[in-house]
Scaffold this active site. Structure first.
Site: not given
Length: 454
Positions: A26, A29-30, A32-33, A143, A179, A258, A377
């Protein structure tokens, strides 16, 4: 002479991995996700991995706390978006008509409690209370659903108004995109000494941007300068206590969504990658000018580690913990040991360097890592005096008995496997509510979830 409260200890409050832990990909820019999107997850393994990390740090003498997950799936959010009928109908219609929304309302992303809030310890606040501001997390829908419950949870745990102050989340607009502690680091001497707060932002909402005017072009900058400044004002922090630095846009475009993916600080130590800040020199100079204890920068140059290796290993998303003898321990994910370049940097540059970091501990948090979250995290750092710790009446400070109870709770309620198609299963929703209702009793936090409030 600065005031020092020697009873202050930093408590790492880790988020419990929720029963609907899944790989929905979701987060823009992440990397790994996105890379693991659609895979079958193991919620039970994820929760037990998180508890194992907490237990090992507790046994090593570090103060450890626990935060509960969110209520998921968030069927109320689906109803607000026009899906009607019974809960079973709502889930079925969402799965058929808007599966992306179903994935979003099932997200277990609250496990990454570094995003839950920004915290200022009482030693830094003008009213000598610890201050909390839940992050609005408005940059992503999945989020954005969290802050209301997060605020209730924090108030339930830190409920004594003599010791704790709670602020509302900032307005959920792009101008005040916040954030939480993932873009905030407190630096200084001992935890009980006054500190300096480093706020890192990706863009300005109003006026021209800082530095050379650059912003990321591939991925969104999630934190605004205006949000960081507003949180600092809420907590009563002065100019002499704060530094606002722009994150390097090239790092954001490389997957550093982040600041805690590219830098980690503790006490006087700032461990960071060369590409962490747009203006590295000015950031360090501003910190040095404000800190009473000399800054100890531990810089990893691009020549030693690329941004790709930093993002792939999450070296900088590690926990940096203080020891009684003045040394520090770095808790890294297993992916750091698996990467030859990163492991060499740890051994030759960090451990062998002139800094307090004398030990590295490797932890398996693969279920979290595959969704884009490392050890840092998974925790919200809260520096608390002995009086403030005693004021916490909820059962959230980890003990062997609580760990045993939480492990048994996970074993009773969590699934071993969760595939994307399972998110529409009404039985999963029922299982989750049963689990969370029992959890609030175990943690003694009262009613914090929408289904408990009626």
């Amino acid at each position: 002479m600065s005031r020092v409260d020697e009873s202050v200890r930093e408590v790492n409050f880790d988020g419990l991995v929720g029963p609907t832990h899944n790989y929905a990909g979701l987060a823009a820019g992440n990397l790994a996700s996105k890379r693991h999107q659609g895979l079958t997850a193991n919620p039970k393994e994820g929760a037990l991995q998180g508890l194992a990390k907490m237990k090992s740090l507790m046994e090593a003498g570090y103060a450890q706390g626990v935060l509960p997950p969110q209520q998921r799936p968030d069927i109320g959010a689906l109803r607000e978006l026009g899906f009607g009928g019974s809960d079973r109908d709502v889930l079925a219609h969402a799965a058929d008509q808007a599966p992306e929304l179903l994935r979003a309302v099932c997200s277990a992303s609250s496990m990454w409690t570094a995003n839950a809030a920004t915290v200022t310890p009482s030693v830094d606040a003008p009213d000598r209370r610890a201050h909390f501001t839940p992050a609005n997390l408005q940059s992503s829908f999945h989020r954005f659903l969290e802050p209301e419950t997060t605020g209730r949870v924090l108030k339930a745990i830190f409920r004594n108004e003599r010791h704790f102050a709670h602020h509302p989340a900032l307005p959920a607009t792009p101008a005040f995109s916040d954030e939480g502690a993932a873009n905030h680091t407190r630096l200084g001497g001992e935890h009980g000494e006054p500190g300096v707060h480093l706020f890192v932002y990706g863009r300005r909402a109003f006026g021209s941007v800082a530095g050379d005017g650059r912003e990321p072009t591939r991925y969104p900058a999630r934190q605004t300068l205006e949000a960081s400044q507003a949180v600092a004002r809420q907590h009563g922090l002065t100019d002499a206590q704060t530094v606002f630095a722009q994150q390097h846009p090239d790092a954001i475009d490389a997957g550093v969504f982040h600041n805690d993916v590219i830098a980690v600080g503790n006490g006087p130590v700032l461990l960071y990658h060369e590409m962490a800040f747009l203006d590295e020199e000015s950031t360090l100079e501003a910190l040095r000018a404000r800190m009473e204890t000399p800054l100890i920068p531990v810089r990893v140059p691009v020549e030693a580690m690329s941004l790709d290796d930093a993002v792939g290993s999450y070296l900088f998303n590690s926990q940096l913990l203080s020891n009684p003898d003045g040394s520090m321990t770095l808790v890294v994910p297993g992916e750091c040991q698996a990467n030859e370049t990163v492991w060499r940097v740890i051994q030759d540059l960090i451990l062998a360097g002139h800094n307090p970091i004398g030990e590295v501990i490797v932890k398996d948090v693969k279920q979290s890592m595959q969704n884009g979250g490392g050890p840092a995290c998974l925790r919200l750092r809260v520096a608390l005096s002995s009086a403030e710790r005693e004021a916490i009446k909820a059962r959230v400070l980890l003990t062997p008995a609580l760990h045993e109870d939480l492990t048994a709770w996970v074993e009773r309620h969590y699934r071993d496997l969760l595939a994307p198609e399972d998110l529409a299963d009404p039985q999963l929703a029922s299982e989750s509510l049963t689990a969370l209702d029992e959890l609030t009793g175990l943690l003694e936090i009262g009613s914090v979830y929408p289904f408990q409030l009626g």
